[in-house]
Design a protein around this motif. Sequence first.
Motif, PDB file in Angstrom:
ATOM      1  N   HIS A   1     -19.162 -10.389  -4.065  1.00 34.08           N
ATOM      2  CA  HIS A   1     -20.315  -9.998  -3.248  1.00 34.08           C
ATOM      3  C   HIS A   1     -20.569  -8.498  -3.305  1.00 34.08           C
ATOM      4  CE1 HIS A   1     -16.682  -9.684  -0.872  1.00 34.08           C
ATOM      5  NE2 HIS A   1     -17.283  -8.813  -0.104  1.00 34.08           N
TER       6      HIS A   1
ATOM      7  N   ASP B   1      -4.440  -2.012  -2.057  1.00 32.82           N
ATOM      8  CA  ASP B   1      -5.253  -0.855  -1.670  1.00 32.82           C
ATOM      9  C   ASP B   1      -4.968  -0.405  -0.248  1.00 32.82           C
ATOM     10  OD1 ASP B   1      -6.546  -0.537  -4.064  1.00 32.82           O
ATOM     11  OD2 ASP B   1      -8.141  -1.944  -3.577  1.00 32.82           O
ATOM     12  N   GLY B   2      -4.322  -1.272   0.521  1.00 26.53           N
ATOM     13  CA  GLY B   2      -3.936  -0.883   1.873  1.00 26.53           C
ATOM     14  C   GLY B   2      -4.946  -1.240   2.942  1.00 26.53           C
ATOM     15  N   ALA B   3      -5.759  -2.271   2.699  1.00 23.62           N
ATOM     16  CA  ALA B   3      -6.750  -2.659   3.703  1.00 23.62           C
ATOM     17  C   ALA B   3      -6.071  -3.363   4.873  1.00 23.62           C
ATOM     18  CB  ALA B   3      -7.789  -3.575   3.078  1.00 23.62           C
TER      19      ALA B   3
ATOM     20  N   PHE C   1     -13.653   0.307  -3.662  1.00 23.66           N
ATOM     21  CA  PHE C   1     -13.078  -0.433  -2.535  1.00 23.66           C
ATOM     22  C   PHE C   1     -11.801   0.230  -2.004  1.00 23.66           C
ATOM     23  CE2 PHE C   1     -10.751  -3.753  -0.372  1.00 23.66           C
ATOM     24  CZ  PHE C   1     -11.744  -4.447   0.295  1.00 23.66           C
TER      25      PHE C   1
ATOM     26  N   LYS D   1       0.821  -1.218   0.000  1.00 21.20           N
ATOM     27  CA  LYS D   1       0.000   0.000   0.000  1.00 21.20           C
ATOM     28  C   LYS D   1       0.857   1.271   0.000  1.00 21.20           C
ATOM     29  CE  LYS D   1      -0.660  -0.123   5.001  1.00 21.20           C
ATOM     30  NZ  LYS D   1      -0.420   1.073   5.778  1.00 21.20           N
TER      31      LYS D   1
ATOM     32  N   TYR E   1     -14.500  -8.490  -6.330  1.00 21.93           N
ATOM     33  CA  TYR E   1     -15.180  -9.062  -5.176  1.00 21.93           C
ATOM     34  C   TYR E   1     -16.579  -9.476  -5.592  1.00 21.93           C
ATOM     35  CZ  TYR E   1     -11.301  -6.755  -2.950  1.00 21.93           C
ATOM     36  OH  TYR E   1     -10.045  -6.372  -2.621  1.00 21.93           O
TER      37      TYR E   1
ATOM     38  N   TYR F   1     -10.318  -5.092   8.478  1.00 25.16           N
ATOM     39  CA  TYR F   1     -11.101  -4.617   7.336  1.00 25.16           C
ATOM     40  C   TYR F   1     -11.283  -5.752   6.340  1.00 25.16           C
ATOM     41  CZ  TYR F   1     -12.808  -1.387   3.799  1.00 25.16           C
ATOM     42  OH  TYR F   1     -13.593  -0.752   2.875  1.00 25.16           O
TER      43      TYR F   1
ATOM     44  N   VAL G   1     -11.104   2.122   1.551  1.00 26.89           N
ATOM     45  CA  VAL G   1     -10.049   1.706   2.486  1.00 26.89           C
ATOM     46  C   VAL G   1      -9.225   2.911   2.920  1.00 26.89           C
ATOM     47  CG1 VAL G   1      -7.900   0.410   2.666  1.00 26.89           C
ATOM     48  CG2 VAL G   1      -9.876  -0.643   1.607  1.00 26.89           C
ATOM     49  N   LYS G   2      -8.912   3.762   1.940  1.00 28.82           N
ATOM     50  CA  LYS G   2      -8.042   4.911   2.248  1.00 28.82           C
ATOM     51  C   LYS G   2      -8.818   6.056   2.872  1.00 28.82           C
ATOM     52  CE  LYS G   2      -4.726   3.873  -1.389  1.00 28.82           C
ATOM     53  NZ  LYS G   2      -5.374   3.347  -2.619  1.00 28.82           N
TER      54      LYS G   2
ATOM     55  N   ARG H   1     -14.827  -7.204   5.294  1.00 27.60           N
ATOM     56  CA  ARG H   1     -15.346  -6.917   3.950  1.00 27.60           C
ATOM     57  C   ARG H   1     -15.104  -8.040   2.956  1.00 27.60           C
ATOM     58  NH1 ARG H   1     -15.979  -1.557   1.954  1.00 27.60           N
ATOM     59  NH2 ARG H   1     -17.148  -2.577   0.332  1.00 27.60           N
ATOM     60  N   ILE H   2     -14.137  -8.925   3.225  1.00 30.98           N
ATOM     61  CA  ILE H   2     -13.866  -9.996   2.264  1.00 30.98           C
ATOM     62  C   ILE H   2     -14.148 -11.366   2.868  1.00 30.98           C
ATOM     63  CG2 ILE H   2     -12.167 -11.025   0.718  1.00 30.98           C
ATOM     64  CD1 ILE H   2     -10.673  -8.403   0.756  1.00 30.98           C
TER      65      ILE H   2
ATOM     66  N   PHE I   1      -5.180  -7.955 -11.913  1.00 33.35           N
ATOM     67  CA  PHE I   1      -4.822  -9.365 -11.869  1.00 33.35           C
ATOM     68  C   PHE I   1      -5.382 -10.110 -13.067  1.00 33.35           C
ATOM     69  CE2 PHE I   1      -4.499  -7.869  -7.591  1.00 33.35           C
ATOM     70  CZ  PHE I   1      -3.416  -8.542  -7.067  1.00 33.35           C
TER      71      PHE I   1
ATOM     72  N   ALA J   1      -9.730 -10.460  -9.977  1.00 28.32           N
ATOM     73  CA  ALA J   1      -9.876 -10.325  -8.525  1.00 28.32           C
ATOM     74  C   ALA J   1     -10.987  -9.360  -8.151  1.00 28.32           C
ATOM     75  CB  ALA J   1      -8.552  -9.890  -7.888  1.00 28.32           C
TER      76      ALA J   1
ATOM     77  N   PRO K   1     -18.060 -12.148   4.109  1.00 25.64           N
ATOM     78  CA  PRO K   1     -19.006 -12.301   2.988  1.00 25.64           C
ATOM     79  C   PRO K   1     -18.673 -13.488   2.085  1.00 25.64           C
ATOM     80  CG  PRO K   1     -18.210 -10.043   3.109  1.00 25.64           C
ATOM     81  CD  PRO K   1     -17.425 -10.815   4.098  1.00 25.64           C
TER      82      PRO K   1
ATOM     83  N   ASN L   1      -5.250  -7.982  -3.769  1.00 21.08           N
ATOM     84  CA  ASN L   1      -5.787  -6.726  -4.281  1.00 21.08           C
ATOM     85  C   ASN L   1      -6.066  -5.760  -3.129  1.00 21.08           C
ATOM     86  OD1 ASN L   1      -6.748  -5.274  -6.625  1.00 21.08           O
ATOM     87  ND2 ASN L   1      -8.725  -5.392  -5.627  1.00 21.08           N
ATOM     88  N   ALA L   2      -6.610  -6.294  -2.034  1.00 21.80           N
ATOM     89  CA  ALA L   2      -6.888  -5.457  -0.864  1.00 21.80           C
ATOM     90  C   ALA L   2      -5.587  -4.965  -0.231  1.00 21.80           C
ATOM     91  CB  ALA L   2      -7.711  -6.235   0.149  1.00 21.80           C
ATOM     92  N   ASP L   3      -4.545  -5.795  -0.272  1.00 21.92           N
ATOM     93  CA  ASP L   3      -3.238  -5.379   0.257  1.00 21.92           C
ATOM     94  C   ASP L   3      -2.714  -4.164  -0.494  1.00 21.92           C
ATOM     95  OD1 ASP L   3      -2.978  -7.197   2.252  1.00 21.92           O
ATOM     96  OD2 ASP L   3      -1.955  -8.693   1.015  1.00 21.92           O
TER      97      ASP L   3
ATOM     98  N   LEU M   1      -8.000 -11.884  -4.089  1.00 21.55           N
ATOM     99  CA  LEU M   1      -8.857 -10.880  -3.458  1.00 21.55           C
ATOM    100  C   LEU M   1      -8.102 -10.188  -2.330  1.00 21.55           C
ATOM    101  CD1 LEU M   1     -12.270 -12.752  -3.308  1.00 21.55           C
ATOM    102  CD2 LEU M   1     -11.445 -11.143  -5.006  1.00 21.55           C
TER     103      LEU M   1
END
Lengths: 370, 312
Positions: free
Chosen positions: A90, B213-215, A99, A74, A88, B219, A103-104, B223-224, A82, A86, B227, B209-211, B206
């Motif tokens: 849901h 983005d910095g989740a 998303f 990050k 989500y 979180y 997050v930020k 969120r992942i 990807f 990738a 669900p 990708n969140a990494d 998944l």
Amino acid sequence: MKHVELIGVSKSFEKQQNVLNEIDLSIEKGEFFVLVGPSGSGKSTLLRMIAGLEDITGGILKISDKTVNHLPPKDRNLSMVFQNYALYPHLTVEQNILFGLHVKKTPKKEQQKRLKETADMMGLTELLKRKPKELSGGQRQRVALARSVVSESPICLMDEPLSNLDAKLRAHMRIEIRRLQKKLGLTMIYVTHDQVEAMTMGDRIMVLNEGKIQQVGKPITLYNKPANLFVASFIGSPKMNMGKAVFSNQQLIIEDKLHLSLDRAEAAGIPKDKNLNIGIRAEHIFPGTHDNTTHELEVINVEQLGNETLITFEIGKELWTAKWLGQWNVHTGDKVAVSISMKNMSFFDADSGLLIKPASAEREQEVVAI
Amino acid sequence: MSEAAIHSEELTALSFEKIKKKQRIISFLKGMLFLMPSIVLFSIFLFYPLVRTIYLSFFLTDASGTPTAFVGLDNFIQMFTSPVFLQSMQSTFLFVHYTVPGTVLIGLFLAVIANEKLKGIGFFRTIFSSTMGISVAAGSVFWLFLFNPTMGWLNQILGFFGMESIGWLTDPNFALISVSVTTIWMNLGFTFLILLGGLQSIDSYLYENADIDGAGYFYKLRRITIPMLSPTLFFVLTVSLINAFQTFGQIDMLTRGGPQNETNLIVYSIYQEAFMNYQYGTASAQAVVLFVIILILTLVQFKLGERKVHYQ
């Protein structure tokens, strides 16, 4: 300005030594840089190391002149697309795109503004409320791109983003990605195993095989002056025609079958005592006319592409393909006249695989082009 | 000439229909042949007992289970006015309330920590899932030792801290909780294993990708993971609920329904009614009630769950 720089970067896993070996590379700001290689060459691993998803075993990685080996993904200020997108499953398209901003903790107003801009640009405005499973492959691909665009990161990494699309859509997305990159001035690092993608999209290409850099350069340079046998056979479609060659009695003999009279000017500087391999591009095996025919060869396969004709010959153990413009009325089993000339041949050292001398005719063409 | 042609056309159309019909019948018979083993087994061990139970619930029987007198809904009316049965219902619902959330939450926690890629994690995964391999009887005996009022570890630990001993299985305030704890422990292995399987099937892209983005960890969990795990959680919840309603073994081993009927769960009550009191009619009526409760709860769960569950 160097944007991403790799100095002696290596990677080894516990069970596998040296997946990547001493990679030195620098990527300019705003450049479309393509990493290409066969599967297992380490190209995806290299991309993931730049992203921060894999540890760097040795060497230094710099982004914007700062060493970032130790930073989590990050903090590297980049986005990634990807291979399987990738997304989500849901979340809706809108939630998927937002998303990262969520997050930020980007302010709501800013989020909506960027969402609108991006959705307009990518043509997703109608689809924002849908779930990924309700989208087609191309639309999912666009959502994945939008997610990377919306982050406004200056560096974008892509890991074989087009490999799940059908051929027609792929050709279309190639252009779209390229246009997007130019428009936003992104520094793009793009991984693919498809040399056509590499040739058509890249400002520069790096060919990787078994964890080693084979060659870095402009697409046309790689095509005209492949540094070694691997690059020569990897870049170009149909692939370069290869054959073992020996000099004997003022003749060049290829695969014990083709005899060419020696052209002294062309042969200069080529060591006669080494094992040699020659390569000749498909478009350089010309149809023989009355005065330039050098050989008569038996046709073993013909592919009619409409605007050009691919004709395959058997040269010793090798299959050679000639690409002739237009539609040729040739059939399997025919003997056809061809013109093969030494000045179109690239010479390689068969033992080390390295280029000794590129095809000289192409050098002339390049000069003309400039 | 033309008439003849039409005639023959009609004929062929007819015979096509005939042949098709014959083929359909043959393929149906073939299908039935393949289904036969399960149809036979289900009929003998499920459908017949089910129908027989419903039938018996309207009768009084003698000690060998032969229906003697038709009583209509009397069995049911008596049941719902009997304080013992109502107590048993209450205990059952309390028991379900204690065990299901407990099992799923602890199982989820263990699965999430065992899903980390650490050295020697296989050891912990084995330990966490090991109760799956322990029979109810063996587990109950093990817990009997722990609950033992004088020698049991639990009371020894209490004694060490200077607290009074507790009659874990004999004190009406503690018996149901003790049995619940035992049950949670026994069901944990299965729940853990299923949830871990669910976690491992979540695509690692998944998270990557969140990494980027910095989740953060929680979180991503919220969120992942949750669900994406919802179908598995839903399955585990449904199965645990049904299992909890059908608990029998550990009751029989640990408390035999006591003290003061506190742990007399509905299946144990059915067992007592049928095989201790030889009242097959009333036992059948209780079984029918249990069946209806589980059926309704499962239907409700499916209706509510559909909205929250994300199938890929």
